[in-house]
Enzyme design. Structure first.
Site, PDB file in Angstrom:
ATOM      1  N   HIS A 140     -27.358  10.911  -4.950  1.00  0.00           N
ATOM      2  CA  HIS A 140     -26.715   9.993  -4.527  1.00  0.00           C
ATOM      3  C   HIS A 140     -27.238   9.097  -4.388  1.00  0.00           C
ATOM      4  O   HIS A 140     -28.669   8.976  -4.044  1.00  0.00           O
ATOM      5  CB  HIS A 140     -26.486  10.975  -3.154  1.00  0.00           C
ATOM      6  CG  HIS A 140     -25.258  11.872  -2.960  1.00  0.00           C
ATOM      7  ND1 HIS A 140     -26.117  13.544  -2.610  1.00  0.00           N
ATOM      8  CD2 HIS A 140     -23.861  12.127  -3.419  1.00  0.00           C
ATOM      9  CE1 HIS A 140     -24.484  14.281  -3.326  1.00  0.00           C
ATOM     10  NE2 HIS A 140     -24.030  13.614  -3.373  1.00  0.00           N
ATOM     11  N   ASP A 161     -29.748   8.879  -1.294  1.00  0.00           N
ATOM     12  CA  ASP A 161     -30.479  10.340  -1.321  1.00  0.00           C
ATOM     13  C   ASP A 161     -31.705   9.812  -1.925  1.00  0.00           C
ATOM     14  O   ASP A 161     -32.868   9.791  -1.425  1.00  0.00           O
ATOM     15  CB  ASP A 161     -30.636  10.899  -2.002  1.00  0.00           C
ATOM     16  CG  ASP A 161     -29.252  11.860  -2.367  1.00  0.00           C
ATOM     17  OD1 ASP A 161     -28.778  12.402  -1.187  1.00  0.00           O
ATOM     18  OD2 ASP A 161     -28.580  12.572  -2.974  1.00  0.00           O
TER      19      ASP A 161
HETATM   20  C1  XLS Z   1     -20.965  19.008  -1.645  1.00  0.00           C
HETATM   21  C2  XLS Z   1     -21.293  18.916  -2.689  1.00  0.00           C
HETATM   22  C3  XLS Z   1     -22.097  17.811  -3.846  1.00  0.00           C
HETATM   23  C4  XLS Z   1     -21.510  16.678  -4.292  1.00  0.00           C
HETATM   24  C5  XLS Z   1     -22.350  15.917  -4.811  1.00  0.00           C
HETATM   25  O1  XLS Z   1     -20.234  19.984  -1.237  1.00  0.00           O
HETATM   26  O2  XLS Z   1     -21.408  20.168  -3.364  1.00  0.00           O
HETATM   27  O3  XLS Z   1     -23.048  17.709  -3.423  1.00  0.00           O
HETATM   28  O4  XLS Z   1     -21.440  18.021  -6.114  1.00  0.00           O
HETATM   29  O5  XLS Z   1     -21.447  14.314  -4.024  1.00  0.00           O
END
Ligand code: XLS
Ligand code: CA
Ligand code: CA
Length: 437
Positions: free
Chosen positions: A102, A105
């Site tokens: 993200h 991140d």
């Molecule tokens: C959360 C999601 C998230 C997505 C990306 O439950 O898995 O991590 O994969 O935003």
């Protein structure tokens, strides 16, 4: 340069199934050819930034348990750089070809939007150099449109157009960053695209607004020449009580209803199927049957818990069921197997990150080998072929081609009487699958 993982000095190697080395692969042999393709190319493993480099082991009842050396609690660019160094060292030591992130991140939010964009751009340029040096590629990027308090009522479904605009601006930069880094896909996961109570919610308007959001994303990708695959990741709940992208079928219907079908595929996460009350192979098959299997966030949930546990995918049977669908439908294309998974908070050591990923990679590799063997032996496909054989000729063929009608079928029944009930042989087939494990 600091080495964050001195305990694992060399990249993890394949040593075969009889090795006693817990830091080696028993099944994942990247260059091994399976049905004409290397394991590396079948599985396209990716490591995610958020769990692996951002999660600190806290839970609603307890503080952080992971004391990672790349955190200095400043949430600064310098900290982000250290985290990035640690991440690339880990990717290389694990021998994965891809990673995922993200925007927030990899780079911290700044004091205002402009500063956040600058932070992102700085880290992206650094990531670009690191990707070139290491050969590690970006499977997908995404925007975090759910953590900041401004998104508490959603992002692309927010009742306030100002927040909606903020989310769009943030997504614009995340797509640009993904493009800049050669990302092969871009993911939309709508963690807060949903609602808590219908009493204050105009569902139709929110869904229309979200569709417009995605249309704008498609237009922007075209404008900048981003040709990566757009993916939507279904999840029925958590953090929001009702999320709009419940499961594969719901997402496909949404895409069809709003003229978005050609531009998106599905990023499937097994843990989210568990929450939706489906088997993962069900959601995968729904996506794949529509030609929309985009990528997989390889993890597992816990059927006993009603929340997203994001555990490493170490259940061989479940993985075989998954790989059977993937192989049957021609593989993962530009997608991959992204470990959207985290060690338990009691697995406090850095070396646990290695054990966790080795376990995930090995069990997916083993599942690939097993599923390919099942397919090569052809028993399962023969069982399915036989089960539907009545549609290959006669009245069945007419039904399949859409060339029959109720009157003709009534006549058929009058002539042929009561059908035989044939066993589905479920237990026999389940035993057969187990005989391969
Ligand atoms: C959360 C999601 C998230 C997505 C990306 O439950 O898995 O991590 O994969 O935003
Ligand atoms: Ca996910
Ligand atoms: Ca999850």
């Amino acid at each position: 340069m600091t080495h964050y993982f001195p305990e694992v000095a060399e990249p993890v190697r394949y040593e075969g199934r009889d090795t006693t080395n817990p830091l080696a692969f028993r099944y994942y042999n990247a260059d091994q050819i399976v049905a004409g393709k290397t394991m590396r190319d079948h599985l396209r493993f990716a490591i995610c930034y958020w769990h692996t480099f951002q999660y600190r082991g806290s839970d609603p009842f307890g503080e952080a348990t992971f004391l990672r050396p790349w955190f200095d609690n400043t949430n600064s660019l310098a900290e982000a750089e250290n985290r990035q160094d640690a991440a690339f060292e880990f990717f290389q030591k694990m021998g994965v070809p891809y990673y995922t992130f993200h925007d927030r991140d990899i780079a911290p939010e700044g004091a205002n939007f402009g500063e956040s964009c600058k932070n992102l751009e700085h880290i992206v340029q650094r990531a670009k150099r690191k990707q070139e040096e290491s050969g590690i590629k970006l499977l997908w990027g995404t925007a975090n449109l759910f953590s900041n308090r401004r998104y508490t009522h959603g992002a692309g479904t927010n009742p306030d157009a100002h927040v909606y605009a903020y989310a769009a601006a943030q997504a614009k930069h995340a797509i640009a960053a993904t493009h800049e880094l050669g990302g092969e896909n871009y993911v939309f996961w709508g963690g807060r695209e949903g609602y808590e109570t219908i009493l204050n919610t105009d569902m139709k308007r929110e869904q229309e607004n979200f569709a417009n959001f995605l249309h704008m994303a498609v237009a922007y990708a075209k404008e900048i020449g981003f040709s990566g695959q757009f993916l939507i990741e279904p999840k029925p709940m958590e953090p929001t009580k009702h999320q709009y992208d419940v499961d594969s079928a719901t997402v496909l219907n949404f895409l069809r209803a709003y003229d978005l079908f050609d531009h998106f595929k599905i990023n499937h996460e097994p843990n989210h199927s568990t929450l939706a009350g489906h088997a993962t192979e069900h959601d995968l098959t729904v996506a794949a049957s529509a030609g929309k299997l985009g990528s997989i966030d390889a993890n597992r949930g816990d059927p006993q818990n009603g929340w997203d546990t994001d555990q490493f995918p170490t259940d061989i049977h479940a993985n075989v069921m998954m790989m059977l669908v993937v192989l049957k439908h021609g593989g993962l294309g530009s997608g991959g197997l992204n470990f959207d998974a985290k060690p338990r908070r009691s697995s406090v050591d850095l070396v646990d990150m290695f054990y966790a990923h080795i376990g995930g990679m090995d069990s997916m590799a083993r599942a690939l080998l097993t599923a390919q063997k099942i397919i090569d032996d052809g028993i399962l496909s023969r069982i399915i072929e036989d089960r539907y054989a009545s549609y290959s000729s006669g009245i069945g063929a007419k039904i399949s081609k859409g060339e029959s009608n109720f009157a003709e079928l009534e006549q058929y029944v009058l002539e042929h009487g009561e059908p035989n009930v044939v066993s589905g042989r479920q237990e026999m087939i389940e035993n057969l699958i187990n005989s391969y494990l």
